[in-house]
Design an enzyme around this catalytic site. Structure first.
Site, PDB file in Angstrom:
ATOM      1  CD  GLU A 190      -3.085  -0.807   2.244  1.00 12.52           C
ATOM      2  OE1 GLU A 190      -2.896   0.064   3.113  1.00 12.52           O
ATOM      3  OE2 GLU A 190      -4.051  -1.603   2.271  1.00 12.52           O
TER       4      GLU A 190
ATOM      5  CD  GLN B 196      -7.203   0.152 -22.230  1.00 10.00           C
ATOM      6  OE1 GLN B 196      -8.243  -0.372 -21.836  1.00 10.00           O
ATOM      7  NE2 GLN B 196      -6.044  -0.082 -21.659  1.00 10.00           N
TER       8      GLN B 196
ATOM      9  CE  LYS C 174      -0.324   1.832 -36.496  1.00  8.87           C
ATOM     10  NZ  LYS C 174       0.282   2.421 -35.287  1.00  8.87           N
TER      11      LYS C 174
ATOM     12  CG  ASP D  83       3.477   7.410 -33.499  1.00 14.07           C
ATOM     13  OD1 ASP D  83       2.392   7.963 -33.279  1.00 14.07           O
ATOM     14  OD2 ASP D  83       3.578   6.204 -33.793  1.00 14.07           O
TER      15      ASP D  83
HETATM   16  C1  R5P Z   1      -1.027   4.477 -32.105  1.00 12.97           C
HETATM   17  O1  R5P Z   1      -1.960   4.830 -32.779  1.00 12.97           O
HETATM   18  C2  R5P Z   1       0.021   5.405 -31.576  1.00 12.97           C
HETATM   19  O2  R5P Z   1      -0.034   6.663 -32.160  1.00 12.97           O
HETATM   20  C3  R5P Z   1       1.389   4.810 -31.772  1.00 12.97           C
HETATM   21  O3  R5P Z   1       1.622   4.672 -33.172  1.00 12.97           O
HETATM   22  C4  R5P Z   1       1.457   3.451 -31.137  1.00 12.97           C
HETATM   23  O4  R5P Z   1       1.106   3.528 -29.775  1.00 12.97           O
HETATM   24  C5  R5P Z   1       2.879   2.897 -31.256  1.00 12.97           C
HETATM   25  O5  R5P Z   1       2.861   1.597 -30.753  1.00 12.97           O
HETATM   26  P1  R5P Z   1       4.040   0.584 -31.091  1.00 12.97           P
HETATM   27  O6  R5P Z   1       5.324   1.316 -30.866  1.00 12.97           O
HETATM   28  O7  R5P Z   1       3.812  -0.542 -30.115  1.00 12.97           O
HETATM   29  O8  R5P Z   1       3.873   0.135 -32.509  1.00 12.97           O
END
Ligand code: R5P
Length: 287
Positions: free
Chosen positions: A36, A94, A189, A215
């Protein structure tokens, strides 16, 4: 104004405190023997404008719970306003029901933060902009693009194209491209399963160009590693990659090391433990 931190990213909190010239508050977040969380705060916060720096990165549940418990203590100690400075917001991926009976965990986290006493949220590059609407309190949603753009401007790359590794990241890629005076290209993708990514197509010209793939999150690095391989096949000259949030879980480091990426630039919204600090990765500060 008072700044506190728990255990998720004390170095970032320290940098922010030095930048502002406000010492970090005297609160310690520890564990009882059964796991905890205990928070001992030896500093009065009555009437204060309090900022708690704590990204909810891995271990996400531990860090989230530390944040909630610290905020509960601050609220009960009569802080005037509590701002959660959560540059990386865990569970942001999520944020909707993708399949029947899915939970919306990003909304649950928003509810928990507000219930604990957060009255303002400061964050960076939510995975989905709409998460701002999960809060009925002010949300400062800051982009990482200006910091990344400044770095690449100083690098002076020519013949440049900025690539979004998926359709969802196009606005972010355009923001970086506009600042660098570059074109954009988009990777189409597909995700056949969680944490698995496949490149279907590349929209735009990358032949003979220096490429920056950008990203919000790099998690297992499947997206950027497979994207880089596809871009090389299409004749890209050199591949650079950047993101705001270096989650870098599972096989990420090995994938980055063996990929066609020359350099990966990340920010310190999430701290990189020593074993993840490889020469290919450069960290910029968001403090
Ligand atoms: C997904 O839509 C996010 O923008 C990233 O592209 C994703 O979280 C990257 O995940 P990973 O590195 O596991 O391919």
């Amino acid at each position: 104004l008072k700044i506190f931190t728990a255990n998720a990213n004390p170095m970032l909190a320290q940098e922010i405190s030095e930048y502002l010239g406000v010492p970090l508050g005297d609160a310690k977040v520890k564990r009882f023997s059964d796991g905890e969380i205990s928070v001992a705060n030896d500093e009065s916060v009555r009437g204060a404008d309090v900022f708690v720096v704590q990204p909810t990165c891995a271990p996400v549940n531990e860090n989230l719970m530390e944040l909630l418990i610290m905020i509960d203590g601050l609220r009960r100690a009569s802080a005037r306003r509590i701002t959660a400075v959560t540059p990386y917001y865990g569970y942001a991926r999520q944020e909707r029901k993708a399949r029947a009976r899915d939970p919306i965990s990003a909304k649950l986290v928003a509810n928990l933060l507000v219930a604990a006493g957060v009255r303002r949220l400061m964050t960076m590059d939510f995975h989905a902009n709409a998460i701002q609407g999960f809060f009925d309190i002010p949300v400062d949603h800051l982009p990482g693009v200006p910091i990344l753009a400044e770095y690449y401007s100083n690098l002076g790359l020519d013949n440049l194209v900025v690539v979004s590794p998926d359709i969802g990241g196009v606005t972010r890629a355009r923001g970086l491209a506009d600042r660098l005076g570059a074109d954009i290209a988009i990777i189409d993708k597909r995700r056949p399963a969680p944490n698995v990514s496949e490149v279907m197509n590349i929209i735009g010209n990358v032949d003979g160009k220096n490429v920056i793939m950008t990203d919000d999150i790099i998690d297992t690095a499947g997206t950027i590693a497979s994207g880089a391989a596809a871009l090389m096949e299409r004749g890209a000259k050199r591949i650079y990659a950047c993101c705001t949030h270096p989650v870098l879980s599972g096989p990420a480091i090995e994938r980055i090391e063996t990929s066609d990426i020359t350099e990966l630039v990340v920010t310190n919204t999430i701290p990189l433990p020593e074993e993840k600090q490889i020469p290919k990765i450069k960290t910029l500060s968001v403090a």
